[in-house]
Design an enzyme around this catalytic site. Structure first.
Site, mmCIF file in Angstrom:
data_model
loop_
_atom_site.group_PDB
_atom_site.id
_atom_site.type_symbol
_atom_site.label_atom_id
_atom_site.label_comp_id
_atom_site.label_asym_id
_atom_site.label_seq_id
_atom_site.Cartn_x
_atom_site.Cartn_y
_atom_site.Cartn_z
ATOM 1 N N ASP A 292 0.851 -1.179 0.000
ATOM 2 C CA ASP A 292 0.000 0.000 0.000
ATOM 3 C C ASP A 292 0.897 1.243 0.000
ATOM 4 O O ASP A 292 2.122 1.159 0.110
ATOM 5 C CB ASP A 292 -0.939 -0.015 1.210
ATOM 6 C CG ASP A 292 -2.248 0.719 0.942
ATOM 7 O OD1 ASP A 292 -2.259 1.632 0.096
ATOM 8 O OD2 ASP A 292 -3.253 0.399 1.603
ATOM 9 N N GLU A 484 -10.579 6.716 4.563
ATOM 10 C CA GLU A 484 -9.553 6.141 5.427
ATOM 11 C C GLU A 484 -9.619 6.699 6.857
ATOM 12 O O GLU A 484 -10.698 6.838 7.427
ATOM 13 C CB GLU A 484 -8.184 6.298 4.779
ATOM 14 C CG GLU A 484 -8.114 5.616 3.417
ATOM 15 C CD GLU A 484 -6.708 5.463 2.896
ATOM 16 O OE1 GLU A 484 -5.786 5.156 3.663
ATOM 17 O OE2 GLU A 484 -6.516 5.643 1.666
#
Length: 666
Positions: A292, A484
């Site tokens: 990521d 997020e």
């Protein structure tokens, strides 16, 4: 004799030359092409393939000279000209840098196309995964995948970092809406068809490379805190969080992205057991394992150690987005390979996987954008699929006879989310944290859709005033965009502003439909109990007409909750199969218009109707009499002799029209 030697030498030279070009032969097998190319690459060319850099931190010249293998657009990293042509020009320019290298290895370009090609203006934006989990329609998922793939390819991009197959166990988590459900059973039915829709049979042409993310247990962190520790047993990890990845691998997914979080205090990005032993060896995953965004920075040690430990754990491509990340990562990789701290076989395994996906995606044969696809982005046929997805994702959780609405009714539309494309689409739309204004992309807000679908008088304000002048009010409230960690919360209560709007309409006495726009269930028990109808619309995307399709009864509600709905914040986390499971609405709850919750609710003693009138109303509510009446005063004289309340009348009427078979009179 000398002439023979010359001929042999010439033949040998030609044969060697032909073999060295085998990777360029489209008719050769992918394995042959990969092994041939791998044999020709220097260590610098190999490790360059293992890095992925953000658009804003790389140039075509740097791709050519540093031999970088992949570029991405992180949320909001878009060309100045945010159109298919602007994207194609930008990516093709970078691709020319790659094709100018010694071996001409193309870049693979990735993007977070997580609910449509959501970085691009005027693309088709679908409901986020929480809504698609409520729709729970595998065939629809396959068709959505096909649409998304075509729109992504129309801009020159080859790879999406989707789907998120997170099994979400705590709604306080800011990424709840990215997961289909709280239980893996929903994921198992949707993951495979969606990946098949995205990738097609070959990942090439109008298809793209998909990514199953985030491996593993990102939805199981303590207290729902993003990127934190998941303190769970291996049995729980395998039972809850692994099944979607098994389905993704069975579908042939091209890549798996590793998760930021830790599992029992060890970061997934450095966990050899998870990445290599479980994912690659036990599950047999053959595609690219990608990190990521800058996630290796969370590993222990200095940057050189972080690079070493992540690659040795089994990660094939490092998402090192910024110049201050990828430049030292490149030099460290070369140094670590030369010193033997990263084995050459580990590097070859990584590069072999990357090259295989690039060949499958058709990049060596057609490296540049197919610009004939540009007209498909946001096309009417694509938006029709999205509209279908919206109406199938809506979950009707309460209806006391107010739905469906009449298209000729006088309606007040109110609430901060009624005319907000930003709220409707949520995070990961144009920008990482969502849009700023309605004009950022095409589509219809719920207000705009109501004005299109209704022939009655539609008035609008954001604060709930003047509801007494309407036959019915539609209140649209909920969350504002986030993505997020910015979405991590400690309470799921509505904002005071939203509650005030609801209270004003409630005080007017006008019946109202309450629609929630949100990325998760919210704790609003009192507001739901007071409403005449309640709809969880999630984050539906650009196609507001999918909402009005159901409000006016053109289509019935079919969505079912893929998350348990808590009564209050103290119940979170709450999941199906919990001990003492007592949510406000259970996992799987959802009504059609024919299932009228007024049959279970409090009795309104103010309205008495004879059976004939009740039958007309009931027929209208179930769609048998579309021209029927909405409210009692429109019907005529009231017969009070032996009359019954509206709840009992609807029970009787439904019994006589055959919708229920058992009738228990009060």
């Amino acid at each position: 004799m000398n002439k023979s030697l010359v001929l042999i030498a010439i033949f040998f030279t030609l044969s060697t030359s032909l073999f060295s070009q085998a990777y360029k032969e489209p008719n050769a097998s992918i394995d042959t092409r990969v092994e041939n190319l791998l044999s020709l690459m220097t260590i610098e060319e190999k490790v360059g393939q293992m890095l992925q850099v953000n658009l804003t931190h790389i140039t075509a010249n740097e791709i050519q000279t540093k031999l970088i293998g992949s570029v991405l657009s992180g949320g909001g990293s878009v060309p100045t000209d945010n159109t298919p042509r602007g994207w194609a020009d930008t990516i093709d320019n970078l691709q020319r840098g790659a094709m100018s290298t010694r071996l001409g290895i193309p870049i693979i370009y990735g993007v977070d196309a997580v609910h449509g090609h959501n970085n691009v203006q005027n693309a088709t934006m679908f409901p986020h995964n929480i809504g698609l989990g409520s729709a729970n329609d595998p065939d629809l998922m396959r068709r959505i995948g096909q649409v998304v793939a075509k729109e992504v390819r129309a801009t020159g991009i080859h790879w999406t970092f989707a789907p998120a197959v997170s099994v979400v166990r705590n709604e306080f988590w800011g990424r709840t809406y990215e997961g289909f459900a709280e239980d893996p059973s929903i994921h198992e039915g949707l993951t495979e068809p969606y990946i098949q829709g995205l990738q097609g049979p070959s990942m090439s042409g109008t298809n793209i490379v998909a990514t199953a993310k985030h491996f593993i247990a990102d939805g199981g962190t303590n207290n729902g805190i993003n990127m934190e520790n998941a303190t769970i047993t291996e049995n729980e990890l395998r039972a809850l969080h692994l099944p979607p990845f098994i389905k993704a691998i069975e579908a042939g997914v091209g890549s798996v992205m590793i998760s930021y979080n830790s599992w029992n205090s060890q970061r997934c990005h450095g966990n050899y057991y998870l990445v290599t032993t479980l994912l690659k060896e036990e599950l047999g995953f053959q595609g690219i394992v990608v990190s990521d965004w800058n996630a290796i920075r969370d590993l222990p040690g200095d940057y050189r150690t972080q690079v070493k430990d992540s690659i040795n754990a089994g990660i094939d491509m490092l998402m090192t987005p910024l110049r201050e990340d990828w430049q030292p990562a490149l030099s460290n990789l070369i140094s670590l390979a030369n010193s033997g701290e990263i084995n050459r076989s580990r590097i070859d395994d990584a590069v072999r996987r990357i090259l295989t996906v690039k060949f499958k995606a058709g990049l060596f044969d057609t490296p540049y954008t197919d610009r004939s696809l540009a007209s498909t982005l946001g096309s009417a046929s694509h938006r029709e699929v999205a509209r279908e997805a919206v109406r199938k994702s809506l979950v009707l959780l309460k209806n006391e006879g107010i739905l469906p609405l009449s298209k000729t009714a006088t309606i007040l539309v109110t609430g901060n989310s009624a005319n907000s494309m930003a709220n409707q689409c949520g995070g990961w739309t144009i920008n990482w944290q969502g849009m700023k204004a309605n004009q950022d992309t095409q589509g219809e807000t719920i207000l705009e859709a109501l004005r299109i679908a209704s022939s009655g008088n539609i008035s609008y304000n954001t604060d709930g005033y003047n509801a007494e002048n309407a036959d019915v009010a539609i209140i649209v409230v909920g969350e504002t965009p986030y993505a997020e960690s910015e979405g991590d919360v400690e309470s799921l209560a509505l904002s005071p502003t939203d509650i005030n709007v609801i209270n004003r309409v409630e005080a007017s006495g006008t019946p109202y439909v309450l629609i929630l726009i949100s990325g998760r269930p919210m704790t609003m028990t009192t507001q739901i109990q007071n409403a005449d109808a309640f709809i969880a619309a999630w984050l539906p995307g650009t196609e507001g007409l999918g909402v009005t399709d159901c409000l006016f009864g053109d289509y019935d509600f079919t969505g079912r909750l893929s998350y348990s709905w808590p009564r209050d914040d103290s119940q979170i986390p709450i999941n199906i199969h919990d001990t003492n499971y007592n949510p406000l609405f259970e996992f799987g709850a959802g009504l059609s218009i024919k299932q009228n919750t007024a049959l279970k609710g409090d009795v309104d003693e103010s309205g008495y109707l004879n059976i004939v009138d009740s039958l007309l109303i009931a027929q209208h509510y179930v769609g048998l009499n579309p021209q029927g009446f909405i409210t009692a005063p429109q019907i005529g004289d009231v017969d009070c002799n032996g009359a019954t309340n509206i709840v009992d009348s609807l029970l009787i009427a439904q019994y006589y029209v055959g919708l229920i078979t058992d009738l228990v009179c009060k």
